[in-house]
Design an enzyme around this catalytic site. Sequence first.
Site, PDB file in Angstrom:
ATOM      1  N   SER A 138       0.861  -1.186   0.000  1.00 55.17           N
ATOM      2  CA  SER A 138       0.000   0.000   0.000  1.00 55.17           C
ATOM      3  C   SER A 138       0.895   1.232   0.000  1.00 55.17           C
ATOM      4  CB  SER A 138      -0.835  -0.033   1.288  1.00 55.17           C
ATOM      5  OG  SER A 138      -1.257   1.256   1.644  1.00 55.17           O
ATOM      6  N   TYR A 151      -0.692  -0.724  10.304  1.00 55.72           N
ATOM      7  CA  TYR A 151      -0.896  -1.125   8.904  1.00 55.72           C
ATOM      8  C   TYR A 151       0.346  -0.784   8.081  1.00 55.72           C
ATOM      9  CZ  TYR A 151      -3.057  -1.315   4.265  1.00 55.72           C
ATOM     10  OH  TYR A 151      -3.347  -1.606   2.952  1.00 55.72           O
TER      11      TYR A 151
HETATM   12  N1  LIG Z   1      -8.723  -1.197  -0.678  1.00 60.87           N
HETATM   13  C1  LIG Z   1      -7.751  -0.325  -0.652  1.00 60.87           C
HETATM   14  O1  LIG Z   1      -7.981   0.901  -0.717  1.00 60.87           O
HETATM   15  C2  LIG Z   1      -6.323  -0.789  -0.529  1.00 60.87           C
HETATM   16  C3  LIG Z   1      -5.286   0.152  -0.691  1.00 60.87           C
HETATM   17  C4  LIG Z   1      -3.976  -0.265  -0.587  1.00 60.87           C
HETATM   18  C5  LIG Z   1      -3.686  -1.593  -0.351  1.00 60.87           C
HETATM   19  N2  LIG Z   1      -4.700  -2.510  -0.202  1.00 60.87           N
HETATM   20  C6  LIG Z   1      -4.348  -3.900   0.083  1.00 60.87           C
HETATM   21  O2  LIG Z   1      -4.991  -4.751  -0.866  1.00 60.87           O
HETATM   22  C7  LIG Z   1      -5.292  -6.000  -0.253  1.00 60.87           C
HETATM   23  C8  LIG Z   1      -6.785  -6.316  -0.438  1.00 60.87           C
HETATM   24  O3  LIG Z   1      -7.552  -5.256   0.072  1.00 60.87           O
HETATM   25  P1  LIG Z   1      -9.149  -5.225  -0.103  1.00 60.87           P
HETATM   26  O4  LIG Z   1      -9.564  -3.828   0.125  1.00 60.87           O
HETATM   27  O5  LIG Z   1      -9.538  -5.907  -1.366  1.00 60.87           O
HETATM   28  O6  LIG Z   1      -9.580  -6.103   1.170  1.00 60.87           O
HETATM   29  P2  LIG Z   1     -10.980  -6.841   1.512  1.00 60.87           P
HETATM   30  O7  LIG Z   1     -12.081  -6.328   0.649  1.00 60.87           O
HETATM   31  O8  LIG Z   1     -11.116  -6.760   3.001  1.00 60.87           O
HETATM   32  O9  LIG Z   1     -10.709  -8.345   1.089  1.00 60.87           O
HETATM   33  C9  LIG Z   1      -9.834  -9.138   1.823  1.00 60.87           C
HETATM   34  C10 LIG Z   1      -9.920 -10.553   1.310  1.00 60.87           C
HETATM   35  O10 LIG Z   1      -9.053 -11.386   2.101  1.00 60.87           O
HETATM   36  C11 LIG Z   1      -9.793 -12.419   2.754  1.00 60.87           C
HETATM   37  N3  LIG Z   1      -9.109 -12.637   4.030  1.00 60.87           N
HETATM   38  C12 LIG Z   1      -8.920 -11.728   5.015  1.00 60.87           C
HETATM   39  N4  LIG Z   1      -8.173 -12.259   5.998  1.00 60.87           N
HETATM   40  C13 LIG Z   1      -7.885 -13.538   5.617  1.00 60.87           C
HETATM   41  C14 LIG Z   1      -7.149 -14.595   6.198  1.00 60.87           C
HETATM   42  N5  LIG Z   1      -6.541 -14.430   7.376  1.00 60.87           N
HETATM   43  N6  LIG Z   1      -7.044 -15.773   5.525  1.00 60.87           N
HETATM   44  C15 LIG Z   1      -7.648 -15.932   4.322  1.00 60.87           C
HETATM   45  N7  LIG Z   1      -8.360 -14.966   3.721  1.00 60.87           N
HETATM   46  C16 LIG Z   1      -8.484 -13.785   4.354  1.00 60.87           C
HETATM   47  C17 LIG Z   1     -11.224 -11.882   2.803  1.00 60.87           C
HETATM   48  O11 LIG Z   1     -12.200 -12.900   2.848  1.00 60.87           O
HETATM   49  P3  LIG Z   1     -12.777 -13.469   4.263  1.00 60.87           P
HETATM   50  O12 LIG Z   1     -12.984 -12.274   5.162  1.00 60.87           O
HETATM   51  O13 LIG Z   1     -14.021 -14.176   3.886  1.00 60.87           O
HETATM   52  O14 LIG Z   1     -11.706 -14.380   4.777  1.00 60.87           O
HETATM   53  C18 LIG Z   1     -11.304 -11.173   1.436  1.00 60.87           C
HETATM   54  O15 LIG Z   1     -11.482 -12.109   0.395  1.00 60.87           O
HETATM   55  C19 LIG Z   1      -4.867  -5.869   1.204  1.00 60.87           C
HETATM   56  O16 LIG Z   1      -3.570  -6.404   1.392  1.00 60.87           O
HETATM   57  C20 LIG Z   1      -4.852  -4.380   1.430  1.00 60.87           C
HETATM   58  O17 LIG Z   1      -3.986  -3.997   2.470  1.00 60.87           O
HETATM   59  C21 LIG Z   1      -6.000  -2.132  -0.286  1.00 60.87           C
END
Ligand SMILES: NC(=O)c1ccc[n+]([C@@H]2O[C@H](COP(=O)([O-])OP(=O)(O)OC[C@H]3O[C@@H](n4cnc5c(N)ncnc54)[C@H](OP(=O)(O)O)[C@@H]3O)[C@@H](O)[C@H]2O)c1
Length: 267
Positions: A138, A151
Amino acid sequence: MHGKVAIITGSSRGIGQAIALELAAKGASIVLNGRNTQRLAETEALIRQYHDRVISVCCDVSMKEGGKELIDRALEQFQKIDILINNVGVSMRGTVAEVNPDVFKTVFESNVLGTINPTIPALPYLRETKGSVVFISSLAGIRGLPLLSAYGASKMALRGIAESIRIEEAKHGIHVGLIYVAMTEIAHNKEAIGADGAMVVLETRKNRKVQSTEFVARAVAKNIRQRKFITTLSGLGKLNSFLQSRFPSLVERIILMNMKKFEEGSK
Ligand SMILES: NC(=O)c1ccc[n+]([C@@H]2O[C@H](COP(=O)([O-])OP(=O)(O)OC[C@H]3O[C@@H](n4cnc5c(N)ncnc54)[C@H](OP(=O)(O)O)[C@@H]3O)[C@@H](O)[C@H]2O)c1
């Protein structure tokens, strides 16, 4: 991507799901992962619009056993691994002064151990295919940001891990990718960890300038195709990265002047 086998952790929704769909559309066999069977089943149905070479592994990669189960199941089904994308990650909110120390533990278990647990058992198989291991970081992993200490620290740890693997595995030809993702659209009801350790639902980002999950997914696919190390997304991300390396105190001043925006943005 034809003939390749890709594992994407945390791919039942959000960015991980978009990456799985992008790689499936390009012909890769897909191993989905998440902890919720219903969300996994819904994503599996979306992948099957492209082809049937998909399995879902419902396990928690923040646990050592979960990481191993994910890799074992992928090998059992497809006999090899070409791509591992470490996408699982949880965010948090709160100043260091107010945050419960357990928040750091939970964030590091998810974002750091959740990455290393599948990576360690996957490396011998990635050597065989000269494959790719990709870490989803990120912009908060480039420099410390207010309200995101745990984070940001966990995402900075990914850089250390990625750099070590690059050197250690250079002789085996493994590609290591590190993606600095900017603010991206989020799934409905996405949660982060509040200062007291309880989960808080984030506001939708409809009226904000955010990237689409599909845009991020295409950037990840390009990183793999070009076997690049670092991909930084958004103009702001690239500027931040450039200024941080040369003029860190200027970046700090800019952030201090925009504290209100950070507080708003963290909701
Ligand atoms: N969204 C943003 O603005 C943003 C910006 C910068 C970086 N990122 C990074 O991008 C990545 C994805 O972000 P996102 O926004 O798409 O997140 P999200 O919508 O919360 O999705 C997270 C995914 O991971 C799964 N998950 C969470 N913990 C888990 C675990 N311990 N074991 C297995 N599965 C797990 C969740 O499913 P379940 O809950 O059903 O397990 C879900 O499929 C992250 O690393 C985040 O830090 C996001």
